[in-house]
Design an enzyme around this catalytic site. Structure first.
Site, short mmCIF file in Angstrom:
data_model
loop_
_atom_site.label_atom_id
_atom_site.label_comp_id
_atom_site.label_asym_id
_atom_site.label_seq_id
_atom_site.Cartn_x
_atom_site.Cartn_y
_atom_site.Cartn_z
N GLY A 57 -1.67 -3.31 -0.04
CA GLY A 57 -2.77 -2.38 0.23
C GLY A 57 -2.29 -0.94 0.27
CB ALA A 58 0.62 0.62 -1.28
N GLY A 61 -5.53 4.46 2.81
CA GLY A 61 -5.37 4.34 4.26
C GLY A 61 -3.93 4.32 4.74
N GLY A 63 -1.59 2.14 4.37
CA GLY A 63 -0.61 1.75 3.37
C GLY A 63 -0.14 2.93 2.54
CB SER A 187 -6.76 -4.66 14.47
OG SER A 187 -7.83 -4.06 15.15
CE1 TYR A 212 -10.00 -6.07 10.32
CE2 TYR A 212 -10.42 -5.50 12.62
CZ TYR A 212 -9.71 -5.32 11.45
OH TYR A 212 -8.71 -4.38 11.40
#
Length: 222
Positions: A57-58, A61, A63, A187, A212
């Site tokens: 996920g780079a 955000g 990442g 999280s 989530y």
């Protein structure tokens, strides 16, 4: 009538948990800023030359920000993202902004798909001799109820199962590093999570927040 009141109860219960989560998250953020600030950039070695770091996920955000800091410290980056076109743009932006000589290798990876995970892992295994750091960062939040192509609830598939499979597939490279690290981002929403082992897809009662939270709790358990 009973079904109607059950829905009302679930709505109130979910709303209450969401409010508690927001209050907790606010408190945690304040404490984080007061205490953990000293561990931010100062904890990252100035020179990571020779270190190979994979970030999922780079392209956005946390990442992307993580990749920026590591590129400035000369780490070799393996960046993965679902949208290869977006990933290429981010890669070029970071090269021009941070370090034009940096080594950033881009691979397409859809964490919600086990086929994609295995394909990306196979390609990475063929091109690298070791991996020093694996940062399991990629994920989704607040997705409407849907299943992955493998039949898993989408939050769980993307945030946990994809990373679980990827980490295990890349163990041969991690074992070849003297000080390998695996960092999995969770999280504070994990506090609202519960593992519904008899209903992992949350067919009985679904809400994006609960889904989530379950996926982030799975990250902690992993």
């Amino acid at each position: 009538m009973a079904s109607f009141w059950n829905k009302i109860y679930l709505w109130i219960y979910s709303s209450f948990k969401f409010i508690v989560f927001l209050l907790y998250d606010l408190l945690f953020s304040l404490l984080n800023n007061l205490y953990i600030w000293r561990y931010r950039r100062a904890q990252i070695p100035d020179n990571l030359s020779g270190k190979i770091v994979l970030i999922t996920g780079a392209s956005d955000g946390l990442g992307m920000l993580t990749m920026e800091h590591l590129v400035k410290r000369n780490a070799t980056i393996i960046m993965t993202c679902r949208n290869i076109e977006k990933g290429n743009k981010v890669r070029e932006d970071i090269l021009s902004k941070c370090n034009s000589n940096a080594q950033i290798h881009l691979f397409q990876l859809d964490l919600s798909s086990q086929i994609s995970v295995r394909s990306a892992a196979k390609e990475i295994l063929s091109k690298f001799e070791r991996l020093d750091v694996l940062i399991n960062n990629g994920g989704i939040m607040k997705s409407p109820k849907m299943l992955s192509e493998d039949g898993h609830e989408m939050h769980l598939a993307t945030n946990h199962l994809g990373h679980f499979s990827l980490t295990n597939a890349l163990l041969p490279l991690l074992y070849k590093s003297d000080q390998a690290r695996v960092v999995t981002l969770s999280s504070s929403a994990n506090l609202l999570g519960k593992m519904h082992y008899d209903d992992l897809n949350l067919n009985k009662s679904y809400s994006p927040l609960l889904a989530y939270g379950q996926s982030k709790l799975a990250n902690i358990l992993f």
